[in-house]
Design a protein around this motif. Structure first.
Motif, mmCIF file in Angstrom:
data_model
loop_
_atom_site.group_PDB
_atom_site.id
_atom_site.type_symbol
_atom_site.label_atom_id
_atom_site.label_comp_id
_atom_site.label_asym_id
_atom_site.label_seq_id
_atom_site.Cartn_x
_atom_site.Cartn_y
_atom_site.Cartn_z
ATOM 1 N N ASP A 1 -21.547 -42.692 96.409
ATOM 2 C CA ASP A 1 -19.685 -42.665 96.279
ATOM 3 C C ASP A 1 -19.780 -42.648 94.694
ATOM 4 O O ASP A 1 -18.739 -41.984 93.656
ATOM 5 C CB ASP A 1 -19.330 -43.792 96.745
ATOM 6 N N GLY A 2 -21.072 -43.286 93.840
ATOM 7 C CA GLY A 2 -20.562 -43.398 92.745
ATOM 8 C C GLY A 2 -21.409 -42.177 91.515
ATOM 9 O O GLY A 2 -20.880 -41.990 90.905
ATOM 10 N N MET A 3 -22.216 -41.976 92.233
ATOM 11 C CA MET A 3 -22.711 -40.882 91.550
ATOM 12 C C MET A 3 -22.592 -39.425 92.557
ATOM 13 O O MET A 3 -23.628 -38.638 91.561
ATOM 14 C CB MET A 3 -24.430 -41.016 91.072
ATOM 15 N N GLY A 4 -22.369 -39.476 93.238
ATOM 16 C CA GLY A 4 -22.451 -38.343 94.400
ATOM 17 C C GLY A 4 -23.631 -37.841 94.616
ATOM 18 O O GLY A 4 -24.052 -36.314 95.073
ATOM 19 N N MET A 5 -24.679 -37.952 94.457
ATOM 20 C CA MET A 5 -26.365 -37.836 94.976
ATOM 21 C C MET A 5 -26.025 -37.630 96.815
ATOM 22 O O MET A 5 -25.504 -37.927 97.458
ATOM 23 C CB MET A 5 -26.943 -39.068 94.430
ATOM 24 N N THR A 6 -26.947 -36.794 97.046
ATOM 25 C CA THR A 6 -26.820 -36.104 98.484
ATOM 26 C C THR A 6 -27.822 -37.379 98.604
ATOM 27 O O THR A 6 -28.550 -38.694 98.097
ATOM 28 C CB THR A 6 -27.834 -35.210 98.972
ATOM 29 N N ALA A 7 -27.963 -37.178 100.475
ATOM 30 C CA ALA A 7 -28.977 -38.167 101.780
ATOM 31 C C ALA A 7 -30.182 -38.214 100.737
ATOM 32 O O ALA A 7 -31.662 -39.092 100.821
ATOM 33 C CB ALA A 7 -28.469 -38.157 102.846
ATOM 34 N N ASP B 1 -10.853 -42.019 94.323
ATOM 35 C CA ASP B 1 -11.907 -41.438 93.233
ATOM 36 C C ASP B 1 -12.592 -42.746 93.287
ATOM 37 O O ASP B 1 -11.932 -43.707 92.363
ATOM 38 C CB ASP B 1 -11.104 -41.144 92.233
ATOM 39 N N ARG B 2 -13.958 -42.558 93.895
ATOM 40 C CA ARG B 2 -14.375 -44.476 93.195
ATOM 41 C C ARG B 2 -15.591 -44.141 92.572
ATOM 42 O O ARG B 2 -16.874 -44.319 92.857
ATOM 43 C CB ARG B 2 -14.904 -44.866 94.573
ATOM 44 N N LYS B 3 -15.514 -42.316 92.162
ATOM 45 C CA LYS B 3 -16.664 -42.496 90.926
ATOM 46 C C LYS B 3 -17.300 -43.127 90.359
ATOM 47 O O LYS B 3 -16.177 -43.904 89.607
ATOM 48 C CB LYS B 3 -16.732 -40.811 90.695
ATOM 49 N N LEU B 4 -17.762 -43.819 89.632
ATOM 50 C CA LEU B 4 -18.243 -44.311 88.300
ATOM 51 C C LEU B 4 -19.017 -42.561 86.994
ATOM 52 O O LEU B 4 -18.509 -42.580 87.519
ATOM 53 C CB LEU B 4 -20.240 -44.479 88.140
ATOM 54 N N PRO B 5 -17.950 -43.554 86.119
ATOM 55 C CA PRO B 5 -18.137 -42.478 84.885
ATOM 56 C C PRO B 5 -19.055 -41.657 84.414
ATOM 57 O O PRO B 5 -19.981 -42.615 84.372
ATOM 58 C CB PRO B 5 -16.971 -43.541 83.643
ATOM 59 N N ASP B 6 -19.287 -40.732 83.458
ATOM 60 C CA ASP B 6 -20.496 -40.232 83.402
ATOM 61 C C ASP B 6 -21.524 -41.253 82.584
ATOM 62 O O ASP B 6 -20.634 -41.962 81.781
ATOM 63 C CB ASP B 6 -20.433 -39.185 83.035
ATOM 64 N N GLY B 7 -22.383 -41.961 82.628
ATOM 65 C CA GLY B 7 -23.464 -42.532 82.533
ATOM 66 C C GLY B 7 -23.073 -43.984 82.335
ATOM 67 O O GLY B 7 -23.981 -44.894 81.428
ATOM 68 N N ALA B 8 -21.968 -44.773 82.965
ATOM 69 C CA ALA B 8 -21.180 -45.451 83.337
ATOM 70 C C ALA B 8 -23.193 -46.636 83.525
ATOM 71 O O ALA B 8 -22.906 -47.831 83.421
ATOM 72 C CB ALA B 8 -20.378 -45.407 84.032
ATOM 73 N N LEU B 9 -23.749 -45.901 84.402
ATOM 74 C CA LEU B 9 -24.873 -46.375 85.149
ATOM 75 C C LEU B 9 -25.976 -45.516 85.079
ATOM 76 O O LEU B 9 -25.600 -45.044 86.235
ATOM 77 C CB LEU B 9 -24.459 -47.171 86.737
ATOM 78 N N SER B 10 -27.402 -46.586 85.773
ATOM 79 C CA SER B 10 -28.406 -45.720 85.673
ATOM 80 C C SER B 10 -29.148 -46.050 87.058
ATOM 81 O O SER B 10 -28.785 -47.277 87.410
ATOM 82 C CB SER B 10 -29.075 -45.765 84.294
ATOM 83 N N LEU B 11 -29.852 -45.164 86.757
ATOM 84 C CA LEU B 11 -30.653 -45.544 88.021
ATOM 85 C C LEU B 11 -32.338 -46.433 87.931
ATOM 86 O O LEU B 11 -31.940 -47.336 89.546
ATOM 87 C CB LEU B 11 -31.257 -43.723 88.984
#
Ligand code: 6PG
Length: 473
Positions: free
Chosen positions: A207-213, A309-319
């Motif tokens: 939800d934060g980074m929009g990544m697929t499963a 919208d619960r997206k993390l802003p770009d660059g807010a958090l890394s893996l």
């Protein structure tokens, strides 16, 4: 044949798998099941192992089929089903025949059954068995409780069927009465917490980074090569990568977000409250399951507030930071589990073997993980020290706490729920704060209830100046 080496009642998935494991290790097993039709089905499935089994539809025949002194494993549902089975079985047994409850019993029940058995001069064991169906079949982790002499009697079989870590069996005697089932309960509490931490990391990616499963699956597979290496990270990767054959969609995307529970995590929290041990990550995990189950309420909440919208802003958090958050969160949650074990050991006078508990969890069980060897070393040096304060884990937490802080804060600002990660961070911050704010609580308690407080500058129980004022007005 003079009789089977051991008997087993309850041919559900776990009982059937455990029986096959015992037979596979060269022992003969008499088996019985309340619903008799399951016995021939089981024997057919046993294939080449079938000659090792004596299937008995009648309980008396079952007892007769076992070599004396008998050892009988119960693999029946926890609670009243176990009591009913014992009531039927015990009159058919000799005094020195041993009943072993291998279900997920509440340790209070095991304490009771164990003392009833010992009052009547009968041996009794309550053993926690972890590892799911595969573990039961090919090597579970076994946490034993009851009389040591009874444990010694069956330990050759239990050692043979248990998982092995570097050749050593993951089967350990924990202490008298319900000690084994208590350790298994805390294992499950940690299991709930570890699973929830991983689920929260998945939520940040989804939800934060929009990544697929599939992308999340790759990340878990990658983390499984580092400090997080564990069964739960491994299977999370596999769950995230799997495709549903019916729809060709990722399975994870079609699983309803409502988690079940049989109650062992809840028991951990209840016991922690009774013993005054703080296990907030485990509490958060149980609470999160409860709230996940209240799906209608969540749907209503989502519709009512309409936060999209619960997206993390770009660059807010890394893996990498999320990985660090999981590393720190995991250590803190284990620290809580071991704190609870240490408090229970004292309360019930069990002398729980802390380092061997970490060792018995290194293979076979659901929470097996690379970190447990170092936990065992730390606990071996100082069994009652909070793991987070041991030299080894202090360094690990120090190296990863910024990642946990950044992850929890970024998630909370974005509105992404991270109850377990948040609880881990709050635990760390509280644990490392010299003067917390409980002075205010003590002031409040004294104000409304004259409960008294301790002072920083002199001994004794004291009251605030408010007492006379508001009591007299
Ligand atoms: C294990 C598991 C196993 C089972 C529990 C927990 O150690 O093998 O803990 O005992 O998964 O029943 O299940 P719930 O999630 O349903 O409470």
């Amino acid at each position: 044949m003079s009789g089977a080496d051991i008997g087993l009642i309850g041919l559900g998935t776990m009982g059937a798998m455990l029986s096959m494991n015992i037979a596979d290790n060269g022992f003969t097993v008499a088996v019985h099941n309340r619903t008799a039709s399951r016995i021939p089905e089981f024997l057919e499935k046993a294939g080449s192992l079938a000659p090792k089994f004596t299937g008995c539809a009648d309980l008396k025949d079952f007892v007769t089929a076992i070599a004396k002194p008998r050892s009988i494993i119960l693999m029946v549902p926890a609670g009243s089903a176990t009591d009913q089975q014992i009531e039927k079985l015990r009159p058919l047994l000799d005094d020195d025949d041993l009943i072993i409850d291998a279900g997920n019993a509440n340790f209070h029940d095991t304490q009771r059954r164990s003392s009833e058995a010992s009052e009547n001069g009968h041996p009794y064991l309550g053993i926690g068995v972890s590892g799911g169906a595969e573990g039961a079949r090919f090597g579970p982790s076994i946490m034993g409780g009851g009389e040591k002499s009874a444990w010694d009697r069956v330990s050759p079989i239990l050692n043979a069927i248990a998982a092995k870590y570097d050749g050593a069996p993951c089967a350990t005697y924990m202490g008298p009465g319900g000690a084994g089932h208590f350790v298994k309960t805390v294992h499950n509490g940690i299991e709930y917490a570890d699973m929830q931490l991983i689920a929260e990391a998945y939520g940040l990616m989804r939800d934060g980074m929009g990544m697929t499963a599939a992308e999340c699956g790759d990340v878990f597979a990658n983390w499984d090569k580092g400090p997080l290496k564990s069964y739960l990270i491994e299977i999370s990767g596999k769950v995230a990568s799997a495709i549903d054959p019916e729809t060709s969609k990722p399975v994870l995307d079609i699983i309803l977000d409502r988690a079940g529970q049989k109650g062992t995590g809840r028991w951990t929290v209840i016991e922690s409250q009774m013993l005054g041990s703080a296990v907030p990550v485990i509490e958060a995990a149980v609470g999160a399951r409860n709230l996940s189950a209240a799906r209608d309420l969540r749907l209503e909440g989502a519709a009512s507030y309409g936060i999209k919208d619960r997206k993390l802003p770009d660059g807010a958090l890394s893996l990498d930071e999320i990985e660090q958050a999981l590393i720190a969160g995991k250590v803190l949650c284990y620290a809580q589990g071991f704190d609870l074990l240490s408090k229970a050991s004292e309360e019930y006078d069990w002398s729980l073997p802390m380092a061997p508990i970490a060792e018995v969890w290194r293979e076979g069980c659901i929470i097996r993980s690379a970190m447990l060897s170092d936990m065992s070393k730390a606990l071996d040096k100082e069994p009652d020290q909070n793991l987070a304060l041991s030299a080894h884990f202090k360094k690990i937490i120090s190296d990863n706490i910024d990642g946990l802080r950044k992850t929890a804060v970024a998630a909370q600002i974005a509105g992404l729920p991270v109850p377990a990660l948040g609880a881990a961070l709050a635990y760390f911050d509280t644990l490392t704060t010299e003067r917390v704010t409980a002075n205010m609580l003590q002031g409040q308690r004294d104000y409304f209830g004259a409960h008294s407080f301790e002072r920083v500058d002199k001994d004794g129980a004291h009251h605030g100046p408010w007492l006379n004022q508001h009591m007299t007005t």
